[in-house]
Scaffold this motif. Structure first.
Motif, PDB file in Angstrom:
ATOM      1  N   LEU A 270    -116.097 -39.118  45.708  1.00 27.52           N
ATOM      2  CA  LEU A 270    -114.921 -38.243  45.733  1.00 27.52           C
ATOM      3  C   LEU A 270    -115.334 -36.779  45.715  1.00 27.52           C
ATOM      4  N   VAL A 271    -114.582 -35.951  46.448  1.00 30.60           N
ATOM      5  CA  VAL A 271    -114.827 -34.511  46.463  1.00 30.60           C
ATOM      6  C   VAL A 271    -113.510 -33.785  46.251  1.00 30.60           C
ATOM      7  N   ASP A 272    -113.581 -32.628  45.605  1.00 25.87           N
ATOM      8  CA  ASP A 272    -112.349 -31.894  45.339  1.00 25.87           C
ATOM      9  C   ASP A 272    -112.066 -30.877  46.438  1.00 25.87           C
ATOM     10  N   ASP A 273    -110.898 -30.266  46.367  1.00 27.96           N
ATOM     11  CA  ASP A 273    -110.467 -29.344  47.416  1.00 27.96           C
ATOM     12  C   ASP A 273    -111.399 -28.143  47.545  1.00 27.96           C
ATOM     13  N   ALA A 274    -111.886 -27.632  46.421  1.00 27.85           N
ATOM     14  CA  ALA A 274    -112.776 -26.470  46.476  1.00 27.85           C
ATOM     15  C   ALA A 274    -114.061 -26.811  47.235  1.00 27.85           C
ATOM     16  N   ALA A 275    -114.593 -28.011  47.009  1.00 24.88           N
ATOM     17  CA  ALA A 275    -115.801 -28.429  47.721  1.00 24.88           C
ATOM     18  C   ALA A 275    -115.526 -28.584  49.214  1.00 24.88           C
ATOM     19  N   ILE A 276    -114.340 -29.073  49.558  1.00 23.65           N
ATOM     20  CA  ILE A 276    -113.986 -29.251  50.973  1.00 23.65           C
ATOM     21  C   ILE A 276    -113.903 -27.898  51.675  1.00 23.65           C
ATOM     22  N   VAL A 277    -113.227 -26.948  51.058  1.00 27.28           N
ATOM     23  CA  VAL A 277    -113.111 -25.614  51.651  1.00 27.28           C
ATOM     24  C   VAL A 277    -114.497 -24.981  51.782  1.00 27.28           C
ATOM     25  N   PRO A 293    -110.083 -29.740  57.200  1.00 18.73           N
ATOM     26  CA  PRO A 293    -110.518 -30.188  55.871  1.00 18.73           C
ATOM     27  C   PRO A 293    -111.025 -31.624  55.830  1.00 18.73           C
ATOM     28  N   ALA A 294    -110.322 -32.544  56.470  1.00 20.31           N
ATOM     29  CA  ALA A 294    -110.737 -33.945  56.443  1.00 20.31           C
ATOM     30  C   ALA A 294    -112.115 -34.149  57.040  1.00 20.31           C
ATOM     31  N   ALA A 295    -112.466 -33.318  58.020  1.00 28.78           N
ATOM     32  CA  ALA A 295    -113.736 -33.472  58.719  1.00 28.78           C
ATOM     33  C   ALA A 295    -114.916 -32.943  57.921  1.00 28.78           C
ATOM     34  N   ALA A 296    -114.640 -32.165  56.883  1.00 27.84           N
ATOM     35  CA  ALA A 296    -115.706 -31.518  56.123  1.00 27.84           C
ATOM     36  C   ALA A 296    -116.073 -32.268  54.850  1.00 27.84           C
ATOM     37  N   VAL A 297    -115.432 -33.403  54.573  1.00 33.29           N
ATOM     38  CA  VAL A 297    -115.655 -34.055  53.278  1.00 33.29           C
ATOM     39  C   VAL A 297    -117.079 -34.599  53.133  1.00 33.29           C
ATOM     40  N   GLY A 298    -117.686 -35.046  54.225  1.00 33.59           N
ATOM     41  CA  GLY A 298    -119.059 -35.562  54.134  1.00 33.59           C
ATOM     42  C   GLY A 298    -120.022 -34.481  53.708  1.00 33.59           C
ATOM     43  N   LEU A 299    -119.926 -33.322  54.334  1.00 36.59           N
ATOM     44  CA  LEU A 299    -120.780 -32.208  53.925  1.00 36.59           C
ATOM     45  C   LEU A 299    -120.442 -31.775  52.510  1.00 36.59           C
ATOM     46  N   ALA A 300    -119.167 -31.801  52.154  1.00 37.33           N
ATOM     47  CA  ALA A 300    -118.767 -31.444  50.787  1.00 37.33           C
ATOM     48  C   ALA A 300    -119.444 -32.351  49.765  1.00 37.33           C
ATOM     49  N   ALA A 301    -119.605 -33.637  50.110  1.00 33.78           N
ATOM     50  CA  ALA A 301    -120.257 -34.569  49.184  1.00 33.78           C
ATOM     51  C   ALA A 301    -121.711 -34.191  48.952  1.00 33.78           C
ATOM     52  N   ALA A 306    -121.961 -34.908  44.955  1.00 38.56           N
ATOM     53  CA  ALA A 306    -121.273 -36.193  44.824  1.00 38.56           C
ATOM     54  C   ALA A 306    -122.096 -37.308  45.461  1.00 38.56           C
ATOM     55  N   TYR A 307    -122.847 -36.956  46.502  1.00 43.04           N
ATOM     56  CA  TYR A 307    -123.829 -37.893  47.068  1.00 43.04           C
ATOM     57  C   TYR A 307    -125.175 -37.192  47.101  1.00 43.04           C
TER      58      TYR A 307
END
Length: 332
Positions: A270-277, A293-301, A306-307
């Motif tokens: 899981l990643v939070d909004d701040a990490a996504i931005v 935003p949805a496309a950036a969640v992997g990099l956010a992790a 988170a990963y």
């Protein structure tokens, strides 16, 4: 869950994926992969290397185009056309595919859909209906239209043809980074990080790459659809908030998708909004890549920890779509 066990009991086969890949090839792009220095993207731990799969360069702006064309080319479309419910990207993709194939389309979206996605649907010539505040409301409206008219429903994630379409992305990675489709050949990467909403992208990619590489899902902490389902032992209602709610916040994961991901996805983080931005801005700053935003969640992790990859682990991050306001992404 484990991501590298034999690919047994899957609803689709590699041979079916290859046939689908050939069928939709004239209508979709083979999107590029690019290897970047992890440090340039603010990733502290990825010593084995980091590769981005740039699916935001796909026709209609997202990976959803693969599933849209798979549905329209593999199924019989009635004269009344097709109907789809979408947070945005699926609707854009179905509208685009319908326009290219000369098929009538009606797209239901909720009020949270991004203006860029609504504009793209309208530009395609599809009939656009804004239904309620969330994806579940739009889905109810689309199902009512299907019942009244006999239109062909094109589900955003819980449809076999949709999974066949998204599975072609996994097959494409094997060709681009490794030894192609030969069993036992080196895939050229160890792990793929996949955004999770209803699970259509994750389910398709996992169905093709199960037993080959590690598959990890990433979803927003405010829309933990798959995390909730795994805790409940099956699809269950989850919160639907956060910055990526127009793409990664259906009320529950798909019934067809769940058994695939429960068995063949190693884990979900899981990643939070701040990490996504932060990930969106890092993609723009480092490589001038626009990602919604949805496309950036992997990099956010990766950026948030988170990963955390192992020292020799080569990671692929799926950048899944770019239907957003570029000015907002580039803002400091």
């Amino acid at each position: 869950m484990t991501g590298t066990e034999p690919a047994t009991e899957l609803p689709i086969t590699p041979a079916e994926v290859e046939r689908t890949r050939a069928l939709i090839a004239p209508w979709v792009r083979r999107t590029p992969v690019v290897a970047l220095d992890p440090a340039d993207l603010g990733v502290a731990q990825a010593p084995g290397g980091l590769v981005l799969k740039l699916e935001q360069l796909q026709r209609a702006g997202s990976f959803k185009t693969r599933g849209a064309f798979a549905n329209l080319l593999l199924r019989a479309v009635p004269d009344v056309g097709v109907v789809a419910a979408s947070g945005g990207n699926h609707g854009v993709a179905v509208a685009h595919a319908a326009q290219r194939l000369g098929v009538r389309a009606r797209i239901h979206v909720p009020t949270i859909s991004a203006p860029a996605k609504i504009a793209a649907i309208r530009a395609s010539g599809a009939d656009l209906v804004v239904d309620g505040d969330r994806y579940a409301d739009a889905l109810a409206g689309a199902r009512e239209w299907e019942r009244r008219t006999g239109a062909l429903p094109v589900h955003a994630f819980d449809q076999r043809e949709t999974l066949l379409g998204t599975a072609t992305l996994g097959a494409e990675l094997l060709v681009q980074l490794g030894g192609g489709h030969d069993p036992g050949s080196d895939p050229g990467f160890d792990t793929v990080l996949v955004p999770v909403g209803g699970g259509g992208l994750l389910g398709g990619v996992a169905a093709r790459l199960a037993g080959v590489v590690r598959v990890v899902g990433v979803e927003p902490v405010e829309a933990p659809t798959l995390t909730t389902a795994l805790a409940a032992g099956g699809p269950a209602d989850a919160p639907t908030g956060g910055i990526a709610a127009d793409a990664l916040a259906p009320r529950r994961v798909g019934e067809l998708v769940f058994p695939i991901v429960a068995r063949h996805v190693e884990r979900v983080v899981l990643v939070d909004d701040a990490a996504i931005v932060g990930a969106q801005r890092a993609l723009w700053a480092a490589a001038r890549l626009v990602a919604e935003p949805a496309a950036a969640v992997g990099l956010a992790a990766l950026r948030s920890g988170a990963y955390r990859p192992a020292p020799t682990e080569r990671v692929v991050v799926l950048v899944s779509g770019a239907n957003t306001d570029p000015g907002a992404v580039a803002a400091p």
